[in-house]
Design a protein around this motif. Sequence first.
Motif, PDB file in Angstrom:
ATOM      1  N   ALA A 168       0.827  -1.220   0.000  1.00  0.00           N
ATOM      2  CA  ALA A 168       0.000   0.000   0.000  1.00  0.00           C
ATOM      3  C   ALA A 168       0.853   1.258   0.000  1.00  0.00           C
ATOM      4  CB  ALA A 168      -0.932  -0.007   1.209  1.00  0.00           C
ATOM      5  N   GLN A 209      -5.781   1.794  -1.299  1.00  0.00           N
ATOM      6  CA  GLN A 209      -6.668   0.887  -0.571  1.00  0.00           C
ATOM      7  C   GLN A 209      -7.731   0.313  -1.496  1.00  0.00           C
ATOM      8  OE1 GLN A 209      -8.381   2.585   2.955  1.00  0.00           O
ATOM      9  NE2 GLN A 209      -9.342   0.661   3.596  1.00  0.00           N
ATOM     10  N   ARG A 210      -8.280   1.163  -2.358  1.00  0.00           N
ATOM     11  CA  ARG A 210      -9.293   0.693  -3.324  1.00  0.00           C
ATOM     12  C   ARG A 210      -8.708  -0.406  -4.208  1.00  0.00           C
ATOM     13  NH1 ARG A 210     -10.737   3.987  -7.367  1.00  0.00           N
ATOM     14  NH2 ARG A 210     -12.463   2.591  -7.830  1.00  0.00           N
ATOM     15  N   LEU A 244      -6.087  -2.436  -3.631  1.00  0.00           N
ATOM     16  CA  LEU A 244      -5.763  -3.663  -2.897  1.00  0.00           C
ATOM     17  C   LEU A 244      -7.009  -4.421  -2.449  1.00  0.00           C
ATOM     18  CD1 LEU A 244      -2.744  -2.346  -0.818  1.00  0.00           C
ATOM     19  CD2 LEU A 244      -2.670  -3.982  -2.707  1.00  0.00           C
ATOM     20  N   GLU A 245      -8.125  -3.726  -2.312  1.00  0.00           N
ATOM     21  CA  GLU A 245      -9.370  -4.361  -1.867  1.00  0.00           C
ATOM     22  C   GLU A 245     -10.364  -4.578  -3.008  1.00  0.00           C
ATOM     23  OE1 GLU A 245     -10.819  -1.847   1.250  1.00  0.00           O
ATOM     24  OE2 GLU A 245      -9.180  -2.357   2.625  1.00  0.00           O
ATOM     25  N   ALA A 246      -9.932  -4.336  -4.228  1.00  0.00           N
ATOM     26  CA  ALA A 246     -10.837  -4.406  -5.382  1.00  0.00           C
ATOM     27  C   ALA A 246     -11.459  -5.792  -5.538  1.00  0.00           C
ATOM     28  CB  ALA A 246     -10.091  -4.024  -6.656  1.00  0.00           C
ATOM     29  N   GLU A 247     -12.727  -5.820  -5.866  1.00  0.00           N
ATOM     30  CA  GLU A 247     -13.411  -7.093  -6.111  1.00  0.00           C
ATOM     31  C   GLU A 247     -13.109  -7.630  -7.507  1.00  0.00           C
ATOM     32  OE1 GLU A 247     -17.557  -6.856  -5.254  1.00  0.00           O
ATOM     33  OE2 GLU A 247     -17.255  -6.391  -3.124  1.00  0.00           O
ATOM     34  N   ASP A 262      -7.272  -9.132  -8.213  1.00  0.00           N
ATOM     35  CA  ASP A 262      -6.608  -9.756  -7.076  1.00  0.00           C
ATOM     36  C   ASP A 262      -5.124  -9.395  -7.124  1.00  0.00           C
ATOM     37  OD1 ASP A 262      -5.371 -11.455  -5.238  1.00  0.00           O
ATOM     38  OD2 ASP A 262      -6.740 -13.117  -5.634  1.00  0.00           O
TER      39      ASP A 262
END
Length: 207
Positions: free
Chosen positions: A24, A37-38, A40-43, A46
């Motif tokens: 990050a 953050q968006r 690394l947490e994306a749906e 990966d």
Amino acid sequence: MGLSTTPAGVVLDLGNVLIDWQPALAIAAGVGAVEAQRFLEAEDFDFMAWNHEQDSGRPWADGVAEVRRTHPHWAAHADAYLEHFPASLGEVPGTTQIVRELHDHGVPLIGLTNWSDELYYPYAAPRFEVLRMLDDVVVSGEVKAAKPDPRAYEIAAERSGLPLERLVFVDDKQLNVDAAVALGMDGIVFTDATALRADLRARGLPV
């Protein structure tokens, strides 16, 4: 391996065992903390699986090109990670001292890391003193075998000159430790330096 048997050598993961890795921070250096953050947490993407491909030997140019082709809205984020990669690295408190003590007692020490050789050799190898205390480092991107691939552990044993069953393996991921144990190694899941010191001492190692 029972605790009554002292391992002859130690194989150590690098990321988040000896070297703190916070992707990050690198991404944020290019696109800001919120966007990092968006990403690394994306749906729809990966990051860890994508990064693992480069750790397994895919050239970074190909990895970034894939993002540009398949997820163009994340291209700037992928570029930021690569461009600012050194910002992701730091020291894990306490583990350098443990390695120093093992090194000073002549215990064979091998690094086994899932790391792109394109990023390891320029940015990590010259920067961290702890790496110079290791007898050798198996870099997955260079040998084209990344944990939990059994071949990665076998290469580490070959470099150490010791059989797998005489080695204890330390990693922060349970999956990687389980793979080592399945091959006959002793295994320790790393949480912090204090616990690692206790685990190694319980095995009769001089720390």
